[in-house]
Enzyme design. Sequence first.
Site, PDB file in Angstrom:
ATOM      1  N   ASP B 108     -69.031   7.451-101.127  1.00 38.83           N
ATOM      2  CA  ASP B 108     -68.377   5.582-101.529  1.00 38.83           C
ATOM      3  C   ASP B 108     -69.092   4.379-101.049  1.00 38.83           C
ATOM      4  OD1 ASP B 108     -67.189   6.069 -99.780  1.00 38.83           O
ATOM      5  OD2 ASP B 108     -65.133   6.209-100.323  1.00 38.83           O
ATOM      6  N   GLU B 109     -69.986   4.139-100.435  1.00 38.67           N
ATOM      7  CA  GLU B 109     -70.514   3.103 -99.520  1.00 38.67           C
ATOM      8  C   GLU B 109     -72.079   3.462 -98.929  1.00 38.67           C
ATOM      9  OE1 GLU B 109     -67.788   2.220 -96.419  1.00 38.67           O
ATOM     10  OE2 GLU B 109     -67.761   3.774 -96.335  1.00 38.67           O
TER      11      GLU B 109
END
Lengths: 115, 420
Positions: B108-109
């Site tokens: 998620d990054e």
Amino acid sequence: MKKLTGNGLWESSRMMLFEHKDAIISKQEHKQIQKRPVLDEQQTERIAEKLSQAYRSKQQVQVLVFGDYGSSRMRGMISRIDPQLQRIRLGNTWISLSDILDVSGENERFASETD
Amino acid sequence: MPKPQRVIFLADCQSFYASVEKSAHPGYEHKPLVVSGDPSRRSGIILAACPLAKAYGVTTAEPLWQAQQKCPDVIVTKPRMSAYIRVSLQIMSILESYSDLVEPFSIDEQFVDVTASLSHFGCTPVELARHIQMRVREETGVYTRVGIGRNKILAKMACDNFAKKNETGIYELNEKHMDALWACPANKMFGIGSRTMRHLARLGIHTIGDLAHTPLGELKRKMKRYMKKNCDIWSEVLWRTANGMDDSPVTPDAFDGQKGIGRQTTLPVDYHAREDIDVVLNELSMLICERARAKGYMGTVVHAGAQGADFDRPVGFSRQMKLPEPSQISREVYSAAKQLFDTHWDGGPVRKIWISLGELQDDDVYQPSLFGNRDKLRHLEHTMDGIRSMFGPASVYFGSSLRNTSQLKFLNTKIGGHYK
């Protein structure tokens, strides 16, 4: 030292599921521009022969056509051969002879995949 | 001519798994929702909670029953890891439409170097961030927060400490704002956990600023004296991070080529008996080698390890050994892993086991062995691969997996220990 050079700081702390990594790798592979294979004389001769044979007998053929992002198969009947511009008409499309990597009968496999 | 200053984004997805579930089930939009691991296994903890659930005090990594106590009406969904991977790649593609320099840091990054993109789009970093934020939300339903900095460390800390907390979800950390960062307690810094924070506190370092303003030489000396060993590299990493110094490039080809193939599993109960552990070692070896063969790799180094059952008193080992020849044969990897356990396992209860195969090379050059029946084993396993690809992963396996300590069925349906 690893942490102080290159991308070391991030490589060592990255959290990635291996399935995620795999998906990224295969996504990148799809993006890669393919190198055009070099065919030898025998191969080009065989392709030319098969094409003219299929043209004369009005048989359906399958051709493997080179593309920058991977080759594709096309099926159809050869309706014209244009020696001037070195191309054939398969169905409704013109294909340059230099893009044709292999030819086979309609339901046969390509010679290049018989291993 | 001086190099133009870089502009790096770190785009972080808010409550990623929960957001993906919410956009997949629009009916849950205004309800508190958590994604939870399997409560019947020890992975029964909250993997993600949406902001509505968090407002009830639900936190990531707490047991499901605890979350349900805090928020009785919470909607509980099972994780769908392959969906999250798909959405993560979709976001990656969106980011790649702004710059070819995109580097995923986790599911998620992602880092993006937009230095060259800004003049092309004719906008400021904040405007571009806002645009990306809008597009990702529009196309995936996920809300992203964007940290902006002139390098990756500043972008990361801008995101974690400020963008995640402000209203716009965007924050640019530059020279002018370093005081805001320096005022934060030391554990808010990237790379500092609770243990490091305790060490630093003993040295009189309590904030990121304290760390940044200690001269590097002095920090190295203090750390060495306190830890009773040379900590120069660690000290320098901490000091550079506190001062927002980082030259590392955004590396889109960070995943070019496979470095190792590995798997691990958390056991449903602690395993004590060696024969039970061996069953799992055999299964992990089988899965790793199956993947190695599918991808055309052989490995030279086998890495194996185990973690003890007691969370507070971390025991266990993680060791590696070289194989006599590069391999992709389960039996060979298994026997190496067994050897590692023979030597290094202390006999204590085991909670988690892992194996990986490293130093990979292409398998087109294969060395038949003069001794043993390598060719036969290779042939056998290729045949098993063929059967499995046709009839599914459970169609053929080694007899040892019939024991009730087997984890194969579980491993075959999971990604990262959670449902596919």
